[in-house]
Design a protein around this motif. Sequence first.
Motif, mmCIF file in Angstrom:
data_model
loop_
_atom_site.group_PDB
_atom_site.id
_atom_site.type_symbol
_atom_site.label_atom_id
_atom_site.label_comp_id
_atom_site.label_asym_id
_atom_site.label_seq_id
_atom_site.Cartn_x
_atom_site.Cartn_y
_atom_site.Cartn_z
ATOM 1 N N TRP A 182 41.424 49.521 54.422
ATOM 2 C CA TRP A 182 40.074 49.969 54.054
ATOM 3 C C TRP A 182 39.460 49.053 53.010
ATOM 4 C CZ3 TRP A 182 38.415 51.507 49.198
ATOM 5 C CH2 TRP A 182 37.113 52.024 49.140
ATOM 6 N N TRP A 183 40.259 48.651 52.030
ATOM 7 C CA TRP A 183 39.742 47.780 50.970
ATOM 8 C C TRP A 183 39.279 46.440 51.540
ATOM 9 C CZ3 TRP A 183 41.379 43.018 49.085
ATOM 10 C CH2 TRP A 183 40.752 42.595 47.901
ATOM 11 N N MET A 184 40.077 45.855 52.436
ATOM 12 C CA MET A 184 39.683 44.581 53.027
ATOM 13 C C MET A 184 38.406 44.715 53.860
ATOM 14 S SD MET A 184 43.121 42.570 54.189
ATOM 15 C CE MET A 184 42.095 41.216 54.721
ATOM 16 N N LEU A 185 38.292 45.826 54.590
ATOM 17 C CA LEU A 185 37.109 46.028 55.420
ATOM 18 C C LEU A 185 35.863 46.257 54.564
ATOM 19 C CD1 LEU A 185 38.558 48.298 58.256
ATOM 20 C CD2 LEU A 185 37.983 45.870 58.393
ATOM 21 N N SER A 186 36.005 47.051 53.516
ATOM 22 C CA SER A 186 34.851 47.349 52.670
ATOM 23 C C SER A 186 34.455 46.162 51.811
ATOM 24 C CB SER A 186 35.148 48.554 51.768
ATOM 25 O OG SER A 186 36.253 48.280 50.902
ATOM 26 N N ASP A 187 35.441 45.349 51.423
ATOM 27 C CA ASP A 187 35.173 44.189 50.577
ATOM 28 C C ASP A 187 34.595 43.028 51.378
ATOM 29 O OD1 ASP A 187 36.766 41.514 49.210
ATOM 30 O OD2 ASP A 187 35.572 42.799 47.888
ATOM 31 N N GLY A 188 34.878 43.012 52.674
ATOM 32 C CA GLY A 188 34.380 41.934 53.526
ATOM 33 C C GLY A 188 35.267 40.709 53.570
ATOM 34 N N THR A 189 36.389 40.755 52.836
ATOM 35 C CA THR A 189 37.278 39.590 52.797
ATOM 36 C C THR A 189 37.866 39.280 54.161
ATOM 37 O OG1 THR A 189 37.845 40.221 50.534
ATOM 38 C CG2 THR A 189 39.240 38.572 51.576
ATOM 39 N N TYR A 190 38.028 40.310 54.986
ATOM 40 C CA TYR A 190 38.631 40.116 56.299
ATOM 41 C C TYR A 190 37.873 39.086 57.136
ATOM 42 C CZ TYR A 190 34.858 42.707 58.528
ATOM 43 O OH TYR A 190 33.638 43.097 58.999
ATOM 44 N N ARG A 191 36.613 38.842 56.802
ATOM 45 C CA ARG A 191 35.791 37.936 57.613
ATOM 46 C C ARG A 191 36.281 36.491 57.579
ATOM 47 N NH1 ARG A 191 30.490 37.559 55.713
ATOM 48 N NH2 ARG A 191 31.073 38.433 53.689
ATOM 49 N N ILE A 192 37.114 36.155 56.572
ATOM 50 C CA ILE A 192 37.661 34.797 56.549
ATOM 51 C C ILE A 192 38.596 34.565 57.726
ATOM 52 C CG2 ILE A 192 37.470 34.657 54.031
ATOM 53 C CD1 ILE A 192 40.469 35.043 53.853
ATOM 54 N N LEU A 193 39.129 35.654 58.290
ATOM 55 C CA LEU A 193 39.996 35.513 59.466
ATOM 56 C C LEU A 193 39.228 35.002 60.679
ATOM 57 C CD1 LEU A 193 42.003 38.848 59.141
ATOM 58 C CD2 LEU A 193 42.783 36.557 58.502
ATOM 59 N N PHE A 194 37.909 35.139 60.655
ATOM 60 C CA PHE A 194 37.078 34.743 61.788
ATOM 61 C C PHE A 194 36.166 33.568 61.443
ATOM 62 C CE2 PHE A 194 38.002 39.284 62.014
ATOM 63 C CZ PHE A 194 38.671 39.342 63.226
ATOM 64 N N GLY A 195 36.422 32.933 60.291
ATOM 65 C CA GLY A 195 35.706 31.706 59.968
ATOM 66 C C GLY A 195 34.537 31.843 59.028
ATOM 67 N N ALA A 196 34.254 33.046 58.494
ATOM 68 C CA ALA A 196 33.171 33.195 57.515
ATOM 69 C C ALA A 196 33.611 32.577 56.185
ATOM 70 C CB ALA A 196 32.825 34.663 57.325
ATOM 71 N N TYR A 197 32.720 31.896 55.519
ATOM 72 C CA TYR A 197 33.115 31.236 54.263
ATOM 73 C C TYR A 197 32.031 31.279 53.186
ATOM 74 C CZ TYR A 197 30.517 27.295 56.314
ATOM 75 O OH TYR A 197 29.548 26.491 56.884
ATOM 76 N N ARG A 198 31.058 32.151 53.314
ATOM 77 C CA ARG A 198 30.027 32.294 52.289
ATOM 78 C C ARG A 198 30.473 33.336 51.266
ATOM 79 N NH1 ARG A 198 27.172 27.703 53.059
ATOM 80 N NH2 ARG A 198 26.491 27.501 55.234
ATOM 81 N N PHE A 199 31.369 32.932 50.365
ATOM 82 C CA PHE A 199 31.877 33.807 49.326
ATOM 83 C C PHE A 199 31.716 33.138 47.961
ATOM 84 C CE2 PHE A 199 34.150 34.969 53.170
ATOM 85 C CZ PHE A 199 34.125 36.352 53.148
ATOM 86 N N GLU A 200 31.557 33.960 46.925
ATOM 87 C CA GLU A 200 31.440 33.415 45.578
ATOM 88 C C GLU A 200 32.755 32.832 45.089
ATOM 89 O OE1 GLU A 200 29.850 36.259 42.908
ATOM 90 O OE2 GLU A 200 27.963 36.516 44.001
ATOM 91 N N ASP A 201 33.847 33.505 45.411
ATOM 92 C CA ASP A 201 35.174 33.012 45.022
ATOM 93 C C ASP A 201 35.499 31.771 45.858
ATOM 94 O OD1 ASP A 201 37.995 32.565 44.798
ATOM 95 O OD2 ASP A 201 38.240 34.613 44.090
ATOM 96 N N VAL A 202 35.683 30.640 45.181
ATOM 97 C CA VAL A 202 35.865 29.385 45.903
ATOM 98 C C VAL A 202 37.166 29.359 46.684
ATOM 99 C CG1 VAL A 202 36.988 28.174 43.984
ATOM 100 C CG2 VAL A 202 35.674 26.870 45.685
ATOM 101 N N THR A 203 38.207 30.055 46.186
ATOM 102 C CA THR A 203 39.483 30.058 46.906
ATOM 103 C C THR A 203 39.369 30.818 48.226
ATOM 104 O OG1 THR A 203 40.235 32.027 45.694
ATOM 105 C CG2 THR A 203 40.784 29.869 44.770
ATOM 106 N N ILE A 204 38.624 31.919 48.209
ATOM 107 C CA ILE A 204 38.403 32.674 49.450
ATOM 108 C C ILE A 204 37.497 31.888 50.385
ATOM 109 C CG2 ILE A 204 37.429 34.779 50.413
ATOM 110 C CD1 ILE A 204 38.278 36.236 47.910
ATOM 111 N N ALA A 205 36.446 31.295 49.816
ATOM 112 C CA ALA A 205 35.534 30.493 50.636
ATOM 113 C C ALA A 205 36.262 29.320 51.286
ATOM 114 C CB ALA A 205 34.384 29.979 49.767
ATOM 115 N N GLN A 206 37.198 28.699 50.556
ATOM 116 C CA GLN A 206 37.949 27.579 51.097
ATOM 117 C C GLN A 206 38.767 28.000 52.313
ATOM 118 O OE1 GLN A 206 37.933 24.402 50.371
ATOM 119 N NE2 GLN A 206 39.634 23.802 51.701
#
Length: 432
Positions: free
Chosen positions: A243-267
């Motif tokens: 639930w936390w991953m879905l609500s936070d949106g971090t899961y989207r990196i699994l599909f190639g999204a990279y518009r995040f403020e945290d540079v490590t997640i964006a990378q």
Amino acid sequence: MDTLSARRITTAITLSIAVACASSLVIAAVYPSMHPFAASGLAKRFTLPVSLVAFGIALLLPPTRGRTIRYRFPGWWTMLVAVGLTSSFLSATLLTDDQGLFASAKAAGLYAGFLLAAAAGLTAGYWTDDLKARLTWVLIIGGLVSAVLARDMPPFVAIAAPAGFGALYLAARNPERRARLTFLGIVILGLTGWRIVNAPASHPPSIALITSLLVCGGFLLLLVLPRSLRLFAAFGAAIYATWWMLSDGTYRILFGAYRFEDVTIAQRGYETNRVLAVLDDSPLALLFGMGPGASVDLSMSPDRVTLLSSGRTLGAVDDVHLLTSYVLLKFGLFGLLWLGILLWQVVKLCVEQVRDPDPWRVTLLLFVLSGTVAAIPAATYFFSNPLPALCLGILVATRATNPEGRGHTATSRVESVQTGVRSYSSGMNPHQ
């Protein structure tokens, strides 16, 4: 009972950890200001070959005198062999491989090392109480050295967390050594916590270290709960994390999204985006991957400064961070299927110990969990660190004839090709 193989494996891991400790000390003294990623890469150039050679010798030497033994390997082990060979063949014949033969062979060494370490654990044979204690102490001392140095000891990444929590769990189950193990566990975890809290802004604590601490601590927390509540608590924690991953949106990196403020997640999201772009050109590549030497162009990545400081060539980076993206790039969808089967094996071992914990097996399982979760954001750790594969192999082999994992009666079965079928049972001591 045949204990020769187990003694050789214990010697090999002792030698490997000793070399890793020495290497970390030398690099820290000679290159005190070197970037952690660069220092890790430099250390692995020396320590990883030593580990592979040590495990290779322990595995290839005859396990018993005058007898040839044929072992049965689990499906996830043979599947990685098949997927790796298929991907390598296709990349060399039909797909574009810009890395060249030498680079591809070097990259394939990582998977060979994983298979070698797993095979060493699967074929280790009978573990006496003395050998169990030796292996446990080697792992705990290795974690202590890592905590004292305040750095990982490549290739043994995230070794401090399972060593510290393992020492505390063994202390709770072993009154005779309670004081010593408790002291070691507190020192290891205390130094590791100090390392995280006091990490400089230029070199923040790694995600791998933090996740290994959370997972190891969380798993032991399950074991102190009433038996009837353990599985419910585990499922509840898994649902909350999802639930936390879905609500936070971090899961989207699994599909190639990279518009995040945290540079490590964006990378990590950008790397996945590039992997999907490479595989999109060929259905064959999507199924089987681009081979062990496959790379992606990260010239425009959000964290390219860090890549440059660690000595990478931005136009051809062969080790993307996310474990799923890494496996997809190298081995395609069949590689992801292999990863799912392997992780399901780990889940089954966790359920086994949650239901009926055994101190030695719980300790080994902590190293499997730590190495696995540390590799999710840093994929190469999964293949270069021998401990997850070795401990997983031992755990699988010692429950070969006890699939329910109950009663602590584990068996490693081998077959002799000279005399027909002969098996050796390895009993587990529930009071160790």
